[in-house]
Design a protein around this motif. Structure first.
Motif, PDB file in Angstrom:
ATOM      1  N   PHE A  71     -36.096  92.327  61.637  1.00 38.35           N
ATOM      2  CA  PHE A  71     -36.727  92.064  63.565  1.00 38.35           C
ATOM      3  C   PHE A  71     -37.710  92.744  63.719  1.00 38.35           C
ATOM      4  O   PHE A  71     -38.540  92.269  64.750  1.00 38.35           O
ATOM      5  CB  PHE A  71     -35.212  92.102  64.645  1.00 38.35           C
ATOM      6  N   TYR A 117     -35.580  89.746  72.532  1.00 37.93           N
ATOM      7  CA  TYR A 117     -35.315  90.921  71.080  1.00 37.93           C
ATOM      8  C   TYR A 117     -34.390  89.961  70.634  1.00 37.93           C
ATOM      9  O   TYR A 117     -34.185  90.690  68.924  1.00 37.93           O
ATOM     10  CB  TYR A 117     -35.359  92.377  71.527  1.00 37.93           C
ATOM     11  N   PHE A 118     -33.325  89.686  70.711  1.00 33.46           N
ATOM     12  CA  PHE A 118     -32.483  88.417  69.985  1.00 33.46           C
ATOM     13  C   PHE A 118     -32.500  87.564  69.494  1.00 33.46           C
ATOM     14  O   PHE A 118     -31.933  86.238  68.727  1.00 33.46           O
ATOM     15  CB  PHE A 118     -31.500  88.417  70.775  1.00 33.46           C
ATOM     16  N   TYR A 150     -39.038  82.902  66.121  1.00 30.84           N
ATOM     17  CA  TYR A 150     -39.781  84.042  65.911  1.00 30.84           C
ATOM     18  C   TYR A 150     -40.535  84.558  64.574  1.00 30.84           C
ATOM     19  O   TYR A 150     -41.343  84.027  63.943  1.00 30.84           O
ATOM     20  CB  TYR A 150     -40.146  85.488  66.329  1.00 30.84           C
ATOM     21  N   PHE A 166     -32.642  97.243  69.000  1.00 33.19           N
ATOM     22  CA  PHE A 166     -32.636  96.078  67.400  1.00 33.19           C
ATOM     23  C   PHE A 166     -31.380  97.545  66.539  1.00 33.19           C
ATOM     24  O   PHE A 166     -31.652  97.818  65.283  1.00 33.19           O
ATOM     25  CB  PHE A 166     -33.951  97.174  66.733  1.00 33.19           C
ATOM     26  N   THR A 207     -41.829  96.464  75.375  1.00 33.44           N
ATOM     27  CA  THR A 207     -41.378  95.780  74.462  1.00 33.44           C
ATOM     28  C   THR A 207     -41.270  96.857  72.932  1.00 33.44           C
ATOM     29  O   THR A 207     -40.769  96.365  71.808  1.00 33.44           O
ATOM     30  CB  THR A 207     -42.359  94.605  73.650  1.00 33.44           C
ATOM     31  N   LEU A 230     -42.255  90.703  74.936  1.00 37.91           N
ATOM     32  CA  LEU A 230     -42.292  89.661  73.938  1.00 37.91           C
ATOM     33  C   LEU A 230     -41.532  89.018  74.622  1.00 37.91           C
ATOM     34  O   LEU A 230     -39.416  89.163  75.252  1.00 37.91           O
ATOM     35  CB  LEU A 230     -41.685  90.377  72.645  1.00 37.91           C
ATOM     36  N   TYR A 284     -46.757  91.020  67.093  1.00 39.00           N
ATOM     37  CA  TYR A 284     -48.231  91.613  67.590  1.00 39.00           C
ATOM     38  C   TYR A 284     -49.062  91.773  66.904  1.00 39.00           C
ATOM     39  O   TYR A 284     -50.526  92.418  66.720  1.00 39.00           O
ATOM     40  CB  TYR A 284     -47.667  92.841  67.917  1.00 39.00           C
ATOM     41  N   MET A 307     -35.733  86.725  67.323  1.00 36.79           N
ATOM     42  CA  MET A 307     -36.593  87.065  66.484  1.00 36.79           C
ATOM     43  C   MET A 307     -36.439  86.595  65.063  1.00 36.79           C
ATOM     44  O   MET A 307     -37.952  86.429  64.626  1.00 36.79           O
ATOM     45  CB  MET A 307     -36.691  88.841  66.491  1.00 36.79           C
ATOM     46  N   VAL A 308     -35.665  85.293  65.192  1.00 36.09           N
ATOM     47  CA  VAL A 308     -35.102  85.113  63.594  1.00 36.09           C
ATOM     48  C   VAL A 308     -36.025  83.902  64.129  1.00 36.09           C
ATOM     49  O   VAL A 308     -36.326  82.773  63.533  1.00 36.09           O
ATOM     50  CB  VAL A 308     -34.184  84.652  63.238  1.00 36.09           C
TER      51      VAL A 308
END
Lengths: 456, 456
Positions: free
Chosen positions: A174, B422-423, B428, A423, A112, B385, A182, B425-426
């Motif tokens: 992000f 990973y895409f 999260y 990212f 990750t 994640l 974490y 995150m909004v």
């Protein structure tokens, strides 16, 4: 061993994974120069360093003698969560390029943090925990290191404070959010939480920050509380030591299949990935057991090896960190804001700097748009969307393979694919839209920055 | 085999990878109901279907007899780029939960599509190429399927047009950019490029679109040009067939180490991942060779199994697609816009619907905030994640493991970890900021939507 028996991806068995890190300094005739006290310009003692770093890490930082240092079992267990990383034969890329070269890459992005940074993050967090500390502080630029450290600290139940370069904090929400997942606290730098931050904010209101500034803040905060220490994701000897796990796994896998690389390529910012990948191979070269061509690839916008100077310099903007002897562009040097991703540190690992100075490795710089061309070409045939940093190495590996196509040489090329670019899609978008530039610093800019080096 | 010899991650050797897909329909006593022509309500013939799908895919869609269908060598070579995927023993999660249960997960996220979708994307693209077509069209919601198809098409040099639900297109610019990296054209849906799109735009100006609407547009565009076909990432029999590679690899790995799962858990939207994971195990159950508990986990905000009805329904909003018999909430049903990620299709695979209807598997629904709690807990100990979709299965696996902690049972739990977040995150971020809600549809809303089902 016949060609056909080499799988696309070589995974070691758990039992084959390295049990000790390799310390290349033990085999170097000319050792890397010691860190100096920024006030006295005297070599820093273990006692002085232990105010900044954990004790075991200080020992590793100063150890120029022991070739192997055991990896504690707890760290080896953590490594098993995401290691061994695959050594991949780039059959599809070779076919696309129609090259007689054989291309391999060691892929460190399947975790990750999206990069190799976790290899050292867990080691540094482990020693902090073992010493009974409450937490650690650090800086992060592009965000891989901060993410990796957050993951390691969360696993070990350590507090983690990350100073994130403000421009990245704003452009990469992000990454920040992954760190929050974490449990890390993430502060945009420069901030008003430190003296050095307040000073920089007063002098440069509205600044987007820099890695050197974030380092200063993280060091200051760690210095305030004896139950905290500062940790760093690259440049240091200890980091190269931990990252040697990359090269060790690669060498074990290659030896297993009877593969010998001719050329070994790595991208180089502070040097952690490159140093880790080449270490065991460099050891063989230093001991006269084998020869390899090593190539460090750096961005043309931040060319410390190829256009910097070999001298003592500050590692941080606030000038409170130890002085390191390294190839440097000067601690005031700032790469263009158009430069995407990491590899933007003004200096380079002392260990790698010494090896380069001694002619044991080469360095080249590559321009950003050609790096993204290589990234896209690679993604389309090998499936993995690479990080901008890693794509510097891809660029060079493709160039070497194309040279082989011209000469007919069947070279074996190995490169480090440090991570994924999930990212970094803003940079990819700029590339697709034709809005990416190659901002190469002028000679004047570099000369001006180097002129400010401390006089030692 | 003793506990200690089971590695954290089991990777098959290339030679152990499956050479044929498994077709669970061959072992089903009650076959899934056939697709119907939306105009005549008669079962669709192969000839009719071949206007929409490639010929070999039509054959696979209709094949209820052959238990094994060879995986062409070209597809097996592509699989080698990112497969075998690891079967992971969640030692760290078990320890954290202090459960006597043994937890395994099959992780499909180690490729740039970030999910299992690539397994079927490459198959569908391959057959399109083989048939001499120029390209394919599809829809994508959360973006995994569109990304996977872009990767497959780029590899095979096929044109790829993706209709992306407008709200996702705007909220997930990075997914769009990954698809562009792979050379796909991505159109926000509804668009003015199709009749159905223009009609929907006229009726609902400013709409954010829906999966059902994007399907209609993609089907219309494919229908216009005989050198194009439409492809779909879930729901269909053919997709479950291709996804059986997940379950087959899992079973081979488990058999190798003498592991037998008691409970098998998968998240369920259209059913591709769940169907793929459970297929070979379900085959054993259907043949009376072994017994397993299968649990489908769906979002409480889109509960087609647990609150839908088993009936023929449209797959798309424009009502131009074949009718499928399935558990459905009605093709007009729209999950709350607060629902993050995928698993938002109103219906469910006909094959899985039949198995569920016959009492061969269970289904549960889970609420969004509890899903993200599980996701974060998992990320912190297992390093990965997870995607919101996958986290539904994590929630259920943790709940089962906690039940074992109460009862003392040493069950072996297997779940599918379909991908990475990973895409996402909004979503999260919303969770971290306490701004996430559990929008469960009322009985009235579902009844109203189901009342509009076609009368067949």
């Amino acid at each position: 061993m016949s060609e056909k028996t080499i799988p696309y991806k070589i995974y070691l068995e758990e039992s084959e994974m390295p049990k000790a890190w390799y310390n290349v300094r033990a085999d170097m005739k000319n050792k890397p120069a010691p860190l100096l006290n920024p006030a006295t310009h005297e070599p820093l003692t273990a006692e002085e360093l232990s105010h900044v770093f954990c004790e075991e890490l200080v020992a590793q930082e100063l150890d120029n003698d022991n070739a192997y240092i055991d990896i504690p079992e707890e760290i080896r267990n953590f490594y098993k969560m995401y290691r061994p990383s695959p050594l991949v034969r780039a059959y599809c890329l070779e076919e696309k390029l129609q090259t007689p070269a054989k291309i391999y890459y060691k892929f460190e992005g399947n975790n990750t943090s999206g990069s190799h940074k976790l290899n050292s993050a867990i080691a540094q967090a482990y020693y902090a925990k073992k010493q009974g500390l409450k937490g650690v502080t650090t800086e992060t630029g592009a965000g891989q290191w901060g993410t990796a450290l957050s993951m390691a600290c969360s696993y070990l139940d350590l507090d983690c404070k990350v100073y994130m370069v403000k421009v990245s904090y704003e452009q990469k929400p992000f990454r920040r959010e992954v760190m929050r997942t974490y449990g890390a606290s993430v502060v945009p730098s420069p901030s008003d939480t430190t003296e050095v931050g307040r000073k920089i904010l007063a002098e440069h209101p509205g600044t987007g920050g820099s890695l050197g500034c974030a380092i200063s803040e993280a060091v200051e905060v760690a210095g305030r509380d004896p139950s905290y220490r500062y940790v760093l994701g690259s440049v240091l000897n200890q980091v190269l030591l931990h990252q040697s796990v990359i090269g060790l796994e690669t060498k074990i896998a290659m030896d297993k299949y009877g593969i010998k690389p001719d050329v070994i390529i790595g991208c180089a910012g502070g040097g952690s990935n490159l140093g880790g990948l080449i270490s065991p191979f460099m050891g063989e070269k230093l001991r006269g057991e084998a020869d390899y061509q090593f190539i460090a690839i750096e961005p043309a916008s931040c060319p410390s090896f190829t256009r910097g100077t070999f001298a003592y310099d500050f590692c941080d903007t606030g000038k409170i960190c130890p002085l390191a002897k390294m190839y440097t562009l000067g601690s005031d040097f700032m790469p263009s804001p158009n430069h995407a991703g990491g590899l933007r540190f003004h200096g380079m690992s002392s260990t790698l700097s010494q090896l380069y100075h001694d002619g044991l490795m080469e360095a080249r710089s590559v321009e950003q748009t050609s790096v993204f061309e290589a990234a896209e070409q690679f993604a389309r045939v090998e499936g993995i969307l690479p990080a901008p940093e890693s794509s510097h190495a891809i660029r060079a590996a493709i160039d070497e393979a194309l040279k082989c196509k011209e000469t007919g040489e069947e070279k074996t090329i190995l490169f480090g694919l440090t991570g994924t670019g999930y990212f970094d899609m803003v940079a990819y978008e700029k590339f697709h839209d034709g809005e990416m530039s190659d901002d190469i610093p002028t000679d004047e800019v570099i000369a001006e920055s180097i002129a400010k080096l401390p006089k030692i």
